[in-house]
Write an enzyme that holds these catalytic residues in place. Structure first.
Site, PDB file in Angstrom:
ATOM      1  N   TYR A 265       7.954   2.358   7.315  1.00  0.00           N
ATOM      2  CA  TYR A 265       6.933   3.397   7.472  1.00  0.00           C
ATOM      3  C   TYR A 265       6.063   3.465   6.212  1.00  0.00           C
ATOM      4  O   TYR A 265       4.832   3.493   6.284  1.00  0.00           O
ATOM      5  CB  TYR A 265       7.603   4.745   7.727  1.00  0.00           C
ATOM      6  CG  TYR A 265       6.638   5.904   7.864  1.00  0.00           C
ATOM      7  CD1 TYR A 265       6.059   6.197   9.093  1.00  0.00           C
ATOM      8  CD2 TYR A 265       6.306   6.706   6.776  1.00  0.00           C
ATOM      9  CE1 TYR A 265       5.170   7.265   9.232  1.00  0.00           C
ATOM     10  CE2 TYR A 265       5.425   7.763   6.898  1.00  0.00           C
ATOM     11  CZ  TYR A 265       4.860   8.036   8.130  1.00  0.00           C
ATOM     12  OH  TYR A 265       3.981   9.084   8.258  1.00  0.00           O
TER      13      TYR A 265
ATOM     14  N   LYS B  49       1.968   2.657   5.938  1.00  0.00           N
ATOM     15  CA  LYS B  49       1.000   3.621   5.415  1.00  0.00           C
ATOM     16  C   LYS B  49       0.297   3.083   4.164  1.00  0.00           C
ATOM     17  O   LYS B  49      -0.894   3.341   3.952  1.00  0.00           O
ATOM     18  CB  LYS B  49       1.695   4.955   5.117  1.00  0.00           C
ATOM     19  CG  LYS B  49       2.142   5.704   6.358  1.00  0.00           C
ATOM     20  CD  LYS B  49       0.983   6.034   7.286  1.00  0.00           C
ATOM     21  CE  LYS B  49       1.360   7.007   8.379  1.00  0.00           C
ATOM     22  NZ  LYS B  49       0.218   7.328   9.275  1.00  0.00           N
TER      23      LYS B  49
END
Length: 247
Positions: free
Chosen positions: A152, A156
């Site tokens: 994750y 990002k």
């Protein structure tokens, strides 16, 4: 108030959370909305909410990584000059050994290729108009990492780097690109980890609270308004002080 009555905007992952707040704020300013989400019920609810308030919106139900569906919709509806790359999925709260290839691919396809796909589809219309605004919704975890969801954080971080690269590439066409890296925001996605997890993360910032989706949408509105006309390639960090970062 910002007047976007001559603009068409697309918000990906607009069926809930930050995406929904962005879609509603853009519509309130007069923009016509393409409300993209993989969840058809959510997308149609948001589009209906916009229309009930006097705006114009169409739900686009598809995977954000599906270029063919995105291209078909834009050909039918018309060119987009504001894009908010918001679509995302929650990461596993898991160590590296527990993150398999399927989970990794889903994370990267949604966040990174999804932003690629959406941007590729709107870019010709922005170039023709000589004006465009693209905002990638990143995360504070893309800045400093996270010990329980490295894929994750990586996704990002990629959105931040894409915003900086696209800002350089698209500037000659009047297209500005920026990223926003929120701290903890109270949304259905963050609440999927549980109330206790959201409350715990809120204690990590200096203000000791979580943000609302509307607070993030307010920064999007700054970037698409004339106030943001000299801002490109930048990362805005409405995170309550988690983290404080320098140059």
């Amino acid at each position: 108030m910002t007047d976007l009555s001559d603009r068409r905007a697309m918000v990906t992952g607009a069926g809930s959370g930050i995406g929904r707040a962005c879609a509603l704020a853009l519509a309130q300013a007069g923009a016509e909305l393409i409300v993209q989400d993989i969840n058809g019920d959510n997308a149609m609810v948001v589009a209906s909410e916009i229309e009930a308030n006097g705006g114009k919106a169409e739900a686009l139900v598809c995977d954000v990584a599906d270029e063919a569906r995105l291209a078909s919709a834009i050909r039918r509806i018309g060119p987009v000059t504001i894009l908010v790359n918001n679509a995302g999925v929650a990461g596993q709260n898991a160590p590296l050994e527990a993150i398999d290839r399927e989970a990794y691919d889903r994370m990267m396809n949604t966040h990174v290729w999804g932003a690629f796909a959406a941007t590729r589809m709107v870019l010709p219309g922005m170039k023709e108009a000589g004006w465009g605004r693209i905002i990638n919704i990143a995360s504070n975890r893309g800045q400093v990492g996270f010990e329980r969801s490295s894929h994750y954080s990586a996704a990002k971080a990629a959105l931040i780097a894409l915003a900086k690269s696209w800002a350089r590439e698209f500037a000659p066409y009047g297209i500005l690109v920026n990223a926003i890296a929120p701290g903890v925001v109270r949304t259905a996605m963050t609440l999927s980890y549980g109330e206790a997890a959201v409350a715990e993360e809120a204690q990590l910032n200096l203000l000791k609270r979580w943000a609302t989706p509307e607070e993030m949408a307010a920064w999007v509105m700054v970037l698409v308004s004339s106030t943001g006309d000299f801002m490109t390639g930048q990362l805005i960090c409405p995170n309550g002080g988690d983290p404080i970062v320098g140059i």
